[in-house]
Design an enzyme around this catalytic site. Structure first.
Site, PDB file in Angstrom:
ATOM      1  N   LYS A  19      40.290  49.282  42.127  1.00  0.00           N
ATOM      2  CA  LYS A  19      41.482  49.052  42.887  1.00  0.00           C
ATOM      3  C   LYS A  19      42.027  47.479  42.818  1.00  0.00           C
ATOM      4  O   LYS A  19      43.085  47.503  42.599  1.00  0.00           O
ATOM      5  CB  LYS A  19      41.366  49.616  44.280  1.00  0.00           C
ATOM      6  CG  LYS A  19      42.422  49.788  44.727  1.00  0.00           C
ATOM      7  CD  LYS A  19      42.476  51.092  45.838  1.00  0.00           C
ATOM      8  CE  LYS A  19      41.146  50.592  47.040  1.00  0.00           C
ATOM      9  NZ  LYS A  19      41.897  49.997  48.189  1.00  0.00           N
ATOM     10  N   ARG A 127      25.193  45.892  40.647  1.00  0.00           N
ATOM     11  CA  ARG A 127      25.621  44.613  40.970  1.00  0.00           C
ATOM     12  C   ARG A 127      24.539  43.890  41.742  1.00  0.00           C
ATOM     13  O   ARG A 127      23.824  44.369  42.666  1.00  0.00           O
ATOM     14  CB  ARG A 127      26.611  44.782  41.898  1.00  0.00           C
ATOM     15  CG  ARG A 127      27.602  43.581  41.952  1.00  0.00           C
ATOM     16  CD  ARG A 127      29.012  43.725  42.354  1.00  0.00           C
ATOM     17  NE  ARG A 127      29.324  44.456  43.592  1.00  0.00           N
ATOM     18  CZ  ARG A 127      30.274  44.955  44.092  1.00  0.00           C
ATOM     19  NH1 ARG A 127      31.470  44.485  43.640  1.00  0.00           N
ATOM     20  NH2 ARG A 127      30.204  45.486  45.175  1.00  0.00           N
TER      21      ARG A 127
END
Length: 227
Positions: A19, A127
């Site tokens: 997003k 991550r």
């Protein structure tokens, strides 16, 4: 000369759906004002505004910020943007917020990033960060030279609690439960435009083409290859 009506858009998508990247590209190409509820909250908490102090008290207790507080925060900000095209990000999160927004302004389109949860899980759990510098590595896209070690300092990398598999699953489930009714609300109004895929770079050209039907590209020199 006919002035086109101003665009009132909302972008929705689970954490890790891309997003932020998509919003940045929309701003770059179409020159819209981007209003992120998360950024606005952080700003108000930092400045210790009345709403900021109130919001922080809920966050500190691990509670969701009530609809009326979020609505007040966002609607106050929206009032200052009545001359601009804008994109709301992170709001509305509930049907009550969507209804309150409808009373104030007419929403033209809701862009929904429909990325499979499995893809997001892989993306987020891959991550790892170097805490001292904030350097971020991704085991899939940009791994460290030595697994678990920072390239520059040789120090250990850590995984944020937010990126641990069990936390990611919980966050996605919470998003799904909270957001499904909002997506349904906009679907019934005929405003929902979903873009499905597993890669932001493949979803983006479709979003770009859709928005070009509503707004001119402000960065014409890059229009041949929208990135």
């Amino acid at each position: 000369m006919v002035v086109p009506p101003l665009l009132r858009a909302v972008i929705m998508g689970p954490p890790g759906s891309g997003k932020g990247t998509v919003s940045a590209r929309i701003i770059k190409h179409f020159g819209v004002k981007h209003l992120s509820s998360g950024d606005l909250l952080r700003d108000n908490m930092q400045k210790k505004t009345e709403v900021g102090i109130l919001a922080k008290s809920y966050i500190d207790q691990g509670q969701l910020i009530p609809d009326h507080i979020m609505t007040q925060l966002m609607l106050n900000e929206i009032k200052g943007l009545d001359q601009y095209n804008w994109l709301l990000d992170g709001f509305p999160r509930t049907v009550a917020q969507a209804e309150a927004l409808d009373k104030e302004c007419h929403i033209d389109t809701v862009i929904n990033l429909d990325v499979p949860f499995e893809t997001i899980k892989c993306r987020l759990t891959a991550r790892w960060i170097h805490p001292a510098s904030g350097r971020v590595y991704n085991l899939e896209f940009s791994p460290p030279k030595v697994q678990g070690i920072d390239d520059i300092t040789g120090e250990q990398l850590v995984q944020r609690d937010d990126d641990k598999p069990e936390t990611v699953s919980k966050r996605l489930q919470a998003y799904d439960a909270q957001t499904k009714p909002v997506l349904e609300y906009y679907r019934k109004k005929g405003l929902l435009k979903s873009f499905s895929g597993t890669e932001t770079n493949k979803i983006w050209p479709h979003i770009y083409a859709f928005l070009q039907t509503k707004l001119p590209d402000m960065s014409q020199k890059d229009a041949a290859n929208p990135r």
